[in-house]
Write an enzyme that holds these catalytic residues in place. Structure first.
Site, PDB file in Angstrom:
ATOM      1  CE  LYS A 168      -4.508  -1.389   1.397  1.00 37.30           C
ATOM      2  NZ  LYS A 168      -5.747  -1.312   2.364  1.00 37.30           N
TER       3      LYS A 168
ATOM      4  CE  LYS B 270      -5.579  -8.676  -2.241  1.00 34.29           C
ATOM      5  NZ  LYS B 270      -6.015  -8.530  -1.059  1.00 34.29           N
TER       6      LYS B 270
ATOM      7  CE  LYS C 299     -12.243  -4.233  -0.805  1.00 34.21           C
ATOM      8  NZ  LYS C 299     -12.678  -3.635   0.643  1.00 34.21           N
TER       9      LYS C 299
HETATM   10  P1  TYM Z   1     -10.773  -6.398   3.245  1.00 33.76           P
HETATM   11  O1  TYM Z   1     -11.519  -5.286   3.432  1.00 33.76           O
HETATM   12  O2  TYM Z   1      -9.430  -6.040   2.272  1.00 33.76           O
HETATM   13  O3  TYM Z   1     -11.128  -7.563   2.692  1.00 33.76           O
HETATM   14  C1  TYM Z   1     -12.330  -8.445   3.254  1.00 33.76           C
HETATM   15  C2  TYM Z   1     -12.368  -9.899   3.294  1.00 33.76           C
HETATM   16  O4  TYM Z   1     -12.068 -10.033   2.165  1.00 33.76           O
HETATM   17  C3  TYM Z   1     -11.067 -11.301   1.959  1.00 33.76           C
HETATM   18  N1  TYM Z   1     -10.532 -11.281   0.453  1.00 33.76           N
HETATM   19  C4  TYM Z   1     -10.113 -12.146  -0.293  1.00 33.76           C
HETATM   20  N2  TYM Z   1     -10.517 -13.588  -0.191  1.00 33.76           N
HETATM   21  C5  TYM Z   1     -10.291 -14.459  -1.203  1.00 33.76           C
HETATM   22  N3  TYM Z   1      -9.779 -13.946  -2.361  1.00 33.76           N
HETATM   23  C6  TYM Z   1      -9.466 -12.647  -2.568  1.00 33.76           C
HETATM   24  N4  TYM Z   1      -9.035 -12.320  -3.723  1.00 33.76           N
HETATM   25  C7  TYM Z   1      -9.823 -11.619  -1.600  1.00 33.76           C
HETATM   26  N5  TYM Z   1      -9.847 -10.340  -1.505  1.00 33.76           N
HETATM   27  C8  TYM Z   1     -10.417 -10.105  -0.103  1.00 33.76           C
HETATM   28  C9  TYM Z   1     -10.169 -10.737   2.914  1.00 33.76           C
HETATM   29  O5  TYM Z   1      -9.071 -11.677   3.390  1.00 33.76           O
HETATM   30  C10 TYM Z   1     -10.779 -10.331   3.908  1.00 33.76           C
HETATM   31  O6  TYM Z   1     -11.262 -11.444   4.704  1.00 33.76           O
HETATM   32  N6  TYM Z   1      -7.684  -5.814   7.311  1.00 33.76           N
HETATM   33  C11 TYM Z   1      -8.983  -6.449   6.879  1.00 33.76           C
HETATM   34  C12 TYM Z   1     -10.282  -6.218   7.690  1.00 33.76           C
HETATM   35  C13 TYM Z   1     -10.284  -6.281   9.052  1.00 33.76           C
HETATM   36  C14 TYM Z   1     -10.559  -7.417   9.569  1.00 33.76           C
HETATM   37  C15 TYM Z   1     -10.284  -6.965  11.002  1.00 33.76           C
HETATM   38  C16 TYM Z   1     -10.597  -8.684   9.360  1.00 33.76           C
HETATM   39  C17 TYM Z   1     -10.087  -5.178   9.559  1.00 33.76           C
HETATM   40  N7  TYM Z   1     -10.097  -5.734  11.024  1.00 33.76           N
HETATM   41  C18 TYM Z   1     -10.417  -7.819  11.969  1.00 33.76           C
HETATM   42  C19 TYM Z   1     -10.750  -9.654  10.267  1.00 33.76           C
HETATM   43  C20 TYM Z   1     -10.798  -9.174  11.742  1.00 33.76           C
HETATM   44  C21 TYM Z   1      -9.153  -6.060   5.235  1.00 33.76           C
HETATM   45  O7  TYM Z   1      -8.815  -5.118   4.881  1.00 33.76           O
HETATM   46  O8  TYM Z   1      -9.843  -6.834   4.682  1.00 33.76           O
END
Ligand code: TYM
Length: 334
Positions: A115, A197, A200
């Site tokens: 990032k 991967k 978004k």
């Molecule tokens: P975020 O918002 O980027 O993504 C949300 C969830 O989607 C999963 N994900 C994927 N899984 C499989 N293949 C992909 N291509 C893919 N892209 C995204 C992510 O692994 C995630 O589970 N830091 C985290 C959000 C967060 C969080 C937390 C999660 C903040 N606090 C506490 C769990 C517990 C994030 O940015 O996810």
């Protein structure tokens, strides 16, 4: 434990358009686990501002994300769905945990490196400390299990390290959480570059299926998906494009990759791509329909937002008070 059930916590950022990766890697598992655990599903809007956001868009996206959680099948009465910014304990615990986390371990985080390369003009302290806020999210609820995609594994490991370090000093304050990664779908790849991967923030919109894409767009993107010249539907690392399509089909249908290979034995890539596209389009059409219906129920959603923030704050404050006491902050006078 809450009412005899183990605790589950997970969250998603309210930024950008959610992709099929977010759905298959996280949201779909959240639904299937929600009977077994006491679940907290958070819209992590505080994480979102580590990258500059337009305020009106951020607010709107947070609301549609919370609505989408319900549309996906998460019961908002049994489970606690809420905005992170409505529960101030997240930010308070994050501050405390910052003081128990080392610069060295944070600078090793791959998401921070990625990032900060992408947003070189805004490498802020929040972006650096992002995993500490995530640790606070999880540890506040004495969480046992955290269902996420594989890209979050490193953040989960640092959460465990911080919790163990804290417990080592002050006794058993935090439950040590375990990650939960789905058998298939934990890493959905770009349709245009299966070594990356699905994300978004991908500049090429053909690489990602967005949850709000219409049927024709979905099928068109799958038809254009990058595959290989082998010409045989098999599940191996030498055919990453086909591997990804098998994962998607298998996660959507709830069958194993081996069953997918059997079903399409001897069939061509063109036919397989259309089948995957149609399956995803059918699945997302019902999600979109339910989201649209719920969006029009303003008072109902408002009620959930208010009540659930109170429920989340109740459990979060219990842990926060315990932590504050352990580290020597003066107790509150009742
Ligand atoms: P975020 O918002 O980027 O993504 C949300 C969830 O989607 C999963 N994900 C994927 N899984 C499989 N293949 C992909 N291509 C893919 N892209 C995204 C992510 O692994 C995630 O589970 N830091 C985290 C959000 C967060 C969080 C937390 C999660 C903040 N606090 C506490 C769990 C517990 C994030 O940015 O996810």
């Amino acid at each position: 434990m809450i009412d005899g059930k183990k605790v589950l916590f997970s969250g998603m950022q309210s930024t950008g358009n959610l992709t099929l990766g977010n759905y298959l890697g996280a949201l779909k598992n959240w639904v299937s686990l929600s009977d077994e655990y006491q679940c907290f599903y958070c819209v992590v809007d505080e994480h979102s501002i580590t990258v500059r956001q337009d305020p009106a868009t951020l607010r709107k996206r947070a609301r549609s994300l919370l609505t989408l959680y319900i549309a996906a099948g998460i019961d908002p009465v049994k489970n606690v769905l809420y905005y992170q910014s409505h529960v101030s304990a997240h930010a308070e615990l994050a501050w405390i945990l910052n003081c128990y986390t080392y610069m060295g371990e944070m600078s090793r985080m791959t998401q921070f490196k990625d990032k900060s390369a992408k947003h070189a003009d805004n490498i802020n302290v929040g972006l650096f400390a992002y995993p500490v806020l995530m640790a606070a999210d999880i540890l506040l609820f004495q969480t046992d299990v955290v269902p996420v995609g594989i890209d979050q594994r490193q953040h989960l490991e640092i959460t465990r390290d911080i919790a163990e370090r804290f417990n080592g000093i002050y006794g058993d304050v935090f439950t040590i959480p375990e990650g939960y990664y789905g058998k298939v779908g934990a890493k959905i790849m770009s349709l245009q570059d299966p070594s990356k991967k699905m994300s978004k923030s991908d500049e090429n919109p053909n690489g990602s299926i967005y949850l709000m894409d219409d049927r024709d767009t979905i099928i068109r993107k799958f038809k254009r998906a990058v595959t290989d010249s082998v010409g045989c539907i098999a599940y191996n690392d030498e055919q990453p494009g086909i591997h990804n399509l098998i994962d998607i089909y298998s996660a959507c249908r709830g069958i194993t990759p081996e069953e997918v290979v059997k079903e399409f034995d001897g069939r061509g890539y063109g036919e397989f791509k259309i089948a995957v596209g149609e399956t995803v389009a059918d699945m997302l059409a019902s999600l979109q329909k339910e989201e649209a219906r719920l969006t029009s129920e303003k008072a109902y959603i408002d009620g959930i937002i208010k009540e659930n923030a109170e429920r989340a704050a109740y459990y979060a404050n219990k842990t926060l008070r315990k932590v504050q006491h352990k580290i020597g902050f003066p107790d509150r006078i009742r």
